[in-house]
Design a protein around this motif. Sequence first.
Motif, PDB file in Angstrom:
ATOM      1  N   TYR A  58      82.098 100.840  14.145  1.00 11.15           N
ATOM      2  CA  TYR A  58      80.892 100.199  13.596  1.00 11.15           C
ATOM      3  C   TYR A  58      79.962  99.917  14.770  1.00 11.15           C
ATOM      4  O   TYR A  58      80.151  98.942  15.512  1.00 11.15           O
ATOM      5  CB  TYR A  58      81.249  98.902  12.857  1.00 11.15           C
ATOM      6  N   PRO A  59      78.930 100.754  14.969  1.00  5.09           N
ATOM      7  CA  PRO A  59      78.057 100.575  16.130  1.00  5.09           C
ATOM      8  C   PRO A  59      77.359  99.211  16.092  1.00  5.09           C
ATOM      9  O   PRO A  59      76.906  98.733  15.050  1.00  5.09           O
ATOM     10  CB  PRO A  59      77.046 101.714  15.999  1.00  5.09           C
ATOM     11  N   ALA A  60      77.267  98.615  17.311  1.00  9.06           N
ATOM     12  CA  ALA A  60      76.604  97.317  17.439  1.00  9.06           C
ATOM     13  C   ALA A  60      75.987  97.221  18.827  1.00  9.06           C
ATOM     14  O   ALA A  60      76.517  97.764  19.798  1.00  9.06           O
ATOM     15  CB  ALA A  60      77.591  96.172  17.198  1.00  9.06           C
ATOM     16  N   ARG A  61      74.877  96.524  18.942  1.00  4.20           N
ATOM     17  CA  ARG A  61      74.184  96.408  20.227  1.00  4.20           C
ATOM     18  C   ARG A  61      75.008  95.618  21.244  1.00  4.20           C
ATOM     19  O   ARG A  61      75.054  95.940  22.426  1.00  4.20           O
ATOM     20  CB  ARG A  61      72.822  95.742  20.032  1.00  4.20           C
ATOM     21  N   GLY A  62      75.669  94.562  20.789  1.00  7.78           N
ATOM     22  CA  GLY A  62      76.475  93.760  21.709  1.00  7.78           C
ATOM     23  C   GLY A  62      77.636  94.565  22.288  1.00  7.78           C
ATOM     24  O   GLY A  62      77.971  94.441  23.469  1.00  7.78           O
ATOM     25  N   THR A  63      78.263  95.388  21.437  1.00  6.04           N
ATOM     26  CA  THR A  63      79.372  96.213  21.928  1.00  6.04           C
ATOM     27  C   THR A  63      78.872  97.208  22.965  1.00  6.04           C
ATOM     28  O   THR A  63      79.501  97.394  24.023  1.00  6.04           O
ATOM     29  CB  THR A  63      80.019  96.965  20.751  1.00  6.04           C
ATOM     30  N   LEU A  64      77.730  97.865  22.703  1.00  2.29           N
ATOM     31  CA  LEU A  64      77.191  98.862  23.629  1.00  2.29           C
ATOM     32  C   LEU A  64      76.789  98.206  24.952  1.00  2.29           C
ATOM     33  O   LEU A  64      77.010  98.775  26.024  1.00  2.29           O
ATOM     34  CB  LEU A  64      75.986  99.532  22.973  1.00  2.29           C
ATOM     35  N   TYR A  65      76.251  96.994  24.895  1.00  2.00           N
ATOM     36  CA  TYR A  65      75.829  96.290  26.110  1.00  2.00           C
ATOM     37  C   TYR A  65      77.035  95.961  26.994  1.00  2.00           C
ATOM     38  O   TYR A  65      77.030  96.210  28.212  1.00  2.00           O
ATOM     39  CB  TYR A  65      75.077  95.018  25.703  1.00  2.00           C
ATOM     40  N   ASN A  66      78.080  95.413  26.393  1.00  2.00           N
ATOM     41  CA  ASN A  66      79.270  95.048  27.169  1.00  2.00           C
ATOM     42  C   ASN A  66      80.023  96.286  27.672  1.00  2.00           C
ATOM     43  O   ASN A  66      80.605  96.253  28.757  1.00  2.00           O
ATOM     44  CB  ASN A  66      80.194  94.173  26.323  1.00  2.00           C
ATOM     45  N   PRO A  96      67.457  88.359  24.945  1.00  2.00           N
ATOM     46  CA  PRO A  96      67.780  87.961  26.327  1.00  2.00           C
ATOM     47  C   PRO A  96      68.512  89.045  27.123  1.00  2.00           C
ATOM     48  O   PRO A  96      68.563  88.985  28.344  1.00  2.00           O
ATOM     49  CB  PRO A  96      68.661  86.718  26.147  1.00  2.00           C
ATOM     50  N   ARG A  97      69.046  90.020  26.424  1.00  2.00           N
ATOM     51  CA  ARG A  97      69.769  91.081  27.133  1.00  2.00           C
ATOM     52  C   ARG A  97      68.830  92.162  27.659  1.00  2.00           C
ATOM     53  O   ARG A  97      69.220  92.995  28.478  1.00  2.00           O
ATOM     54  CB  ARG A  97      70.785  91.743  26.176  1.00  2.00           C
ATOM     55  N   LEU A  98      67.564  92.181  27.215  1.00  2.00           N
ATOM     56  CA  LEU A  98      66.632  93.232  27.590  1.00  2.00           C
ATOM     57  C   LEU A  98      66.335  93.254  29.094  1.00  2.00           C
ATOM     58  O   LEU A  98      66.421  94.326  29.719  1.00  2.00           O
ATOM     59  CB  LEU A  98      65.350  93.082  26.784  1.00  2.00           C
ATOM     60  N   PRO A  99      66.008  92.147  29.729  1.00  2.00           N
ATOM     61  CA  PRO A  99      65.731  92.203  31.180  1.00  2.00           C
ATOM     62  C   PRO A  99      66.929  92.682  31.987  1.00  2.00           C
ATOM     63  O   PRO A  99      66.785  93.463  32.934  1.00  2.00           O
ATOM     64  CB  PRO A  99      65.361  90.758  31.526  1.00  2.00           C
ATOM     65  N   THR A 100      68.119  92.207  31.623  1.00  2.00           N
ATOM     66  CA  THR A 100      69.321  92.628  32.356  1.00  2.00           C
ATOM     67  C   THR A 100      69.565  94.119  32.194  1.00  2.00           C
ATOM     68  O   THR A 100      69.924  94.822  33.162  1.00  2.00           O
ATOM     69  CB  THR A 100      70.540  91.823  31.872  1.00  2.00           C
ATOM     70  N   ALA A 101      69.363  94.621  30.994  1.00  2.00           N
ATOM     71  CA  ALA A 101      69.581  96.057  30.751  1.00  2.00           C
ATOM     72  C   ALA A 101      68.604  96.897  31.567  1.00  2.00           C
ATOM     73  O   ALA A 101      68.980  97.912  32.173  1.00  2.00           O
ATOM     74  CB  ALA A 101      69.438  96.361  29.274  1.00  2.00           C
ATOM     75  N   LYS A 102      67.343  96.476  31.650  1.00  2.00           N
ATOM     76  CA  LYS A 102      66.357  97.229  32.428  1.00  2.00           C
ATOM     77  C   LYS A 102      66.688  97.204  33.920  1.00  2.00           C
ATOM     78  O   LYS A 102      66.584  98.211  34.628  1.00  2.00           O
ATOM     79  CB  LYS A 102      64.966  96.656  32.190  1.00  2.00           C
TER      80      LYS A 102
END
Length: 323
Positions: A58-66, A96-102
């Motif tokens: 089940y795709p999720a943004r939190g899973t992909l980020y971690n 809040p995860r956007l700046p860290t991802a960039k």
Amino acid sequence: MRCALSLAVLCATSHAALAQPKTPKDEAYGLFQQGLVLAEAHDCPRAIPLFRKSQETYPARGTLYNLALCEREIGQVASAWRHLKELLPQLEPGDPRLPTAKQELTSLEPRLPRLVLELAQGAPAPAELLLDRAPLPQSSVGSELPVDPGDHVLVARWADGRQTETRVSLPESARKDVRLEPPPAAAAPPPASVPPAAQAPSPPPDAPSTPPSSGRRTLAFAIGGVGAAALGVSLVTGGLALGTKGDLEEECPTPSRCSDDGMSLSSRGQTLTTTSTVLGAVGLVGLGAGVVLLLTAPAQGTSVALTPAILPGGGGALLRSRF
């Protein structure tokens, strides 16, 4: 009673909720929670498989980020870079995860090892490309492929069954060009040589056959020659007989007055006369037979003629032949 009734309803609801089967979302969430515990304990090698399975379920943004953060931590910079690029369009501006991802994406860019696939000049494009057993799109040829640092196996397969396998090892920030070219086609086996068929020995050349006329002519000349010789001897003995007759007339003028020498001459003369007669007959018969054989034989460019001739002791005939 009112409290007891409420407690009974709550228990029944809880049992019904436990009895319901888990949905993919619930299963993915459970896997994510297990992976998150391991990631917080800095055990990313064990957390990454759980995050990947959760994302597949089940795709999720939190899973992909971690997952991306854990991959970056163990040095899988290309995998982390790809997952962060996939995540950015899914994050809203206030996330809040956007700046860290960039920031992570920018820091990973110069660390990426890159694999460049190029076709050899004149070589056909491979029908299938595999990198570490994972298929690559055809568009990978001619472009740079970000890969994780370490060892990799690239397999290229062509439509005719030929394939090549290339092993490469790249550290961070390295670049490696790989030329794709099918191996030479296996040479066809030479055709089996067929031994030449045994030829039957050619028959010996026919011996020149002696024409029948040649044998007849040979016999004609032989008989004619014997006849001519007999006739010649006949003429000689005839001449001797004539000479004896003259001497006999001197020794025996009359039959009653014949000396002993005369009697001897008389006997000799009779012998010579008989011999001459017999040989003359044989000679004439032999010449006649030879002439007949020659005349009846097929013509071969020869001419035969019986001509008169003067021989010792008298006249006669000669058999002449011209080729």
